[in-house]
Design a protein around this motif. Structure first.
Motif, PDB file in Angstrom:
ATOM      1  N   PRO A  93       0.802  -1.234   0.000  1.00 11.16           N
ATOM      2  CA  PRO A  93       0.000   0.000   0.000  1.00 11.16           C
ATOM      3  C   PRO A  93       0.834   1.284   0.000  1.00 11.16           C
ATOM      4  O   PRO A  93       0.322   2.349  -0.334  1.00 11.16           O
ATOM      5  N   ILE A  94       2.103   1.199   0.374  1.00 11.92           N
ATOM      6  CA  ILE A  94       2.947   2.399   0.446  1.00 11.92           C
ATOM      7  C   ILE A  94       4.021   2.399  -0.642  1.00 11.92           C
ATOM      8  O   ILE A  94       5.015   3.115  -0.546  1.00 11.92           O
ATOM      9  N   LEU A  95       3.789   1.626  -1.701  1.00 11.97           N
ATOM     10  CA  LEU A  95       4.772   1.476  -2.765  1.00 11.97           C
ATOM     11  C   LEU A  95       5.163   2.807  -3.424  1.00 11.97           C
ATOM     12  O   LEU A  95       6.337   2.999  -3.756  1.00 11.97           O
ATOM     13  N   PRO A  96       4.235   3.759  -3.641  1.00 16.42           N
ATOM     14  CA  PRO A  96       4.660   5.038  -4.240  1.00 16.42           C
ATOM     15  C   PRO A  96       5.739   5.752  -3.434  1.00 16.42           C
ATOM     16  O   PRO A  96       6.620   6.402  -4.005  1.00 16.42           O
ATOM     17  N   PHE A  97       5.696   5.620  -2.112  1.00 21.08           N
ATOM     18  CA  PHE A  97       6.704   6.255  -1.262  1.00 21.08           C
ATOM     19  C   PHE A  97       7.999   5.439  -1.250  1.00 21.08           C
ATOM     20  O   PHE A  97       9.098   5.988  -1.212  1.00 21.08           O
ATOM     21  N   ILE A  98       7.862   4.118  -1.300  1.00 17.62           N
ATOM     22  CA  ILE A  98       9.026   3.222  -1.377  1.00 17.62           C
ATOM     23  C   ILE A  98       9.827   3.512  -2.640  1.00 17.62           C
ATOM     24  O   ILE A  98      11.073   3.511  -2.612  1.00 17.62           O
ATOM     25  N   ARG A  99       9.146   3.775  -3.755  1.00 17.29           N
ATOM     26  CA  ARG A  99       9.838   4.002  -5.032  1.00 17.29           C
ATOM     27  C   ARG A  99      10.731   5.237  -4.991  1.00 17.29           C
ATOM     28  O   ARG A  99      11.739   5.303  -5.701  1.00 17.29           O
ATOM     29  N   ILE A 100      10.350   6.213  -4.195  1.00 19.52           N
ATOM     30  CA  ILE A 100      11.210   7.383  -4.002  1.00 19.52           C
ATOM     31  C   ILE A 100      12.242   7.104  -2.922  1.00 19.52           C
ATOM     32  O   ILE A 100      13.430   7.356  -3.092  1.00 19.52           O
ATOM     33  N   GLY A 101      11.779   6.548  -1.810  1.00 22.95           N
ATOM     34  CA  GLY A 101      12.636   6.377  -0.643  1.00 22.95           C
ATOM     35  C   GLY A 101      13.785   5.406  -0.821  1.00 22.95           C
ATOM     36  O   GLY A 101      14.824   5.543  -0.173  1.00 22.95           O
ATOM     37  N   PHE A 102      13.624   4.402  -1.689  1.00 19.97           N
ATOM     38  CA  PHE A 102      14.675   3.401  -1.886  1.00 19.97           C
ATOM     39  C   PHE A 102      15.269   3.447  -3.288  1.00 19.97           C
ATOM     40  O   PHE A 102      16.028   2.548  -3.659  1.00 19.97           O
ATOM     41  N   LYS A 103      14.955   4.475  -4.035  1.00 15.44           N
ATOM     42  CA  LYS A 103      15.444   4.560  -5.413  1.00 15.44           C
ATOM     43  C   LYS A 103      16.959   4.565  -5.483  1.00 15.44           C
ATOM     44  O   LYS A 103      17.572   3.916  -6.349  1.00 15.44           O
ATOM     45  N   ASN A 104      17.611   5.298  -4.579  1.00 15.09           N
ATOM     46  CA  ASN A 104      19.064   5.449  -4.622  1.00 15.09           C
ATOM     47  C   ASN A 104      19.810   4.540  -3.653  1.00 15.09           C
ATOM     48  O   ASN A 104      21.032   4.620  -3.553  1.00 15.09           O
ATOM     49  N   ASN A 130      15.077  -3.246  -3.295  1.00 19.63           N
ATOM     50  CA  ASN A 130      15.903  -2.664  -2.241  1.00 19.63           C
ATOM     51  C   ASN A 130      15.167  -2.641  -0.909  1.00 19.63           C
ATOM     52  O   ASN A 130      15.723  -2.993   0.144  1.00 19.63           O
ATOM     53  N   ALA A 131      13.912  -2.218  -0.952  1.00 17.37           N
ATOM     54  CA  ALA A 131      13.121  -2.120   0.272  1.00 17.37           C
ATOM     55  C   ALA A 131      12.857  -3.503   0.867  1.00 17.37           C
ATOM     56  O   ALA A 131      12.910  -3.682   2.093  1.00 17.37           O
ATOM     57  N   MET A 132      12.552  -4.477   0.014  1.00 16.39           N
ATOM     58  CA  MET A 132      12.333  -5.833   0.498  1.00 16.39           C
ATOM     59  C   MET A 132      13.583  -6.370   1.176  1.00 16.39           C
ATOM     60  O   MET A 132      13.524  -6.926   2.270  1.00 16.39           O
ATOM     61  N   SER A 133      14.723  -6.212   0.514  1.00 16.76           N
ATOM     62  CA  SER A 133      15.978  -6.728   1.049  1.00 16.76           C
ATOM     63  C   SER A 133      16.324  -6.095   2.391  1.00 16.76           C
ATOM     64  O   SER A 133      16.655  -6.794   3.363  1.00 16.76           O
ATOM     65  N   TYR A 134      16.231  -4.763   2.451  1.00 15.75           N
ATOM     66  CA  TYR A 134      16.590  -4.074   3.700  1.00 15.75           C
ATOM     67  C   TYR A 134      15.654  -4.464   4.834  1.00 15.75           C
ATOM     68  O   TYR A 134      16.099  -4.789   5.947  1.00 15.75           O
ATOM     69  N   ASN A 135      14.354  -4.435   4.572  1.00 22.94           N
ATOM     70  CA  ASN A 135      13.395  -4.658   5.648  1.00 22.94           C
ATOM     71  C   ASN A 135      13.260  -6.117   6.055  1.00 22.94           C
ATOM     72  O   ASN A 135      12.863  -6.407   7.186  1.00 22.94           O
ATOM     73  N   LEU A 136      13.603  -7.043   5.168  1.00 23.82           N
ATOM     74  CA  LEU A 136      13.663  -8.450   5.579  1.00 23.82           C
ATOM     75  C   LEU A 136      14.723  -8.647   6.652  1.00 23.82           C
ATOM     76  O   LEU A 136      14.554  -9.444   7.573  1.00 23.82           O
ATOM     77  N   ASN A 137      15.805  -7.898   6.541  1.00 21.15           N
ATOM     78  CA  ASN A 137      16.908  -8.024   7.500  1.00 21.15           C
ATOM     79  C   ASN A 137      16.742  -7.135   8.721  1.00 21.15           C
ATOM     80  O   ASN A 137      17.303  -7.430   9.785  1.00 21.15           O
TER      81      ASN A 137
END
Length: 224
Positions: free
Chosen positions: A61-72, A82-89
């Motif tokens: 549900p927050i994917l639009p913000f993830i696309r900006i927040g984890f782009k770089n 990127n977001a999946m990898s970071y938050n899984l850990n």
């Protein structure tokens, strides 16, 4: 069938024989088709899959913000990966029955240090407005050139994990403004909302700070 995108010099996508071509960001991988197995998954595999599913559902549900927040975070991969990898850990915690979201350590964005040092928020139930005010570390802001970065607030009711249960500010003040409001008046959803805030540059670089978790508030129908 594998498809070449953008002509002869483009990237491959799809299946060719027993090989699958997958493009993630700027990199294309070739991997074999998964082999069918009759073996039942181990308890560890079941837990790992459950953990992955929890993060995936939470992010959706927050994917639009993830696309900006984890782009770089890792330019060679897509922001979602990127977001999946970071938050899984980092964004889950173990329970007696498996895993759950660790809201404080979960990140919507990852980048330079978040400069907020203290904050307070006001909830105007009559007018349906959430207002966040903050103080920040000017030395961090100067070091990372954050003073003119735009504020992004995300208010997320994760009980049902629906995009309709996410609120964010439409107008964006900059860091040195020290205040930002979010309109809540169009919703009738009630429950606990988790508060996240980060700042990002609008100069085309999309450089972000880490998101910061600020706790929760209870939202009810507007007062009449």
């Amino acid at each position: 069938m594998a498809i070449i995108k953008n002509g002869a010099n483009g990237t491959l996508s799809g299946k060719a024989g027993s090989v699958v071509f997958v493009t993630n960001g700027n990199t294309t991988y070739a991997r074999g088709l998964p082999k069918k197995t009759s073996k039942k998954p181990t308890s560890e595999q079941i837990v790992a899959r459950s953990r992955f599913s929890i993060i995936q559902k939470f992010i959706s549900p927050i994917l639009p913000f993830i696309r900006i927040g984890f782009k770089n975070y890792n330019p060679n991969k897509k922001a979602h990966s990127n977001a999946m990898s970071y938050n899984l850990n980092n964004g889950t915690e173990k329970t007696a029955n498996g895993y759950r979201i660790n809201y404080e350590d979960f990140r919507i964005s990852k980048g330079s240090p978040n400069p907020i040092t203290s904050f307070m928020f006001d909830l105007d139930r009559k007018n349906g407005t959430f207002t966040l005010s903050w103080e920040y570390d000017t030395s961090i802001a100067t070091q990372y050139q954050q003073d003119s970065s735009s504020c992004q607030i995300v208010l997320y009711n994760a009980e049902e994990m629906l995009i309709s249960n996410v609120f964010a500010n439409e107008s964006r003040n900059i860091l040195k403004h020290k205040s930002q409001s979010v309109e809540l008046s169009e919703t009738q959803h009630i429950g606990t909302y988790h508060i996240y805030v980060y700042f990002y540059k609008t100069n085309g670089s999309n450089e972000c700070t880490d998101s910061k978790y600020l706790g929760t508030f209870e939202w009810q129908k507007m007062e009449t």
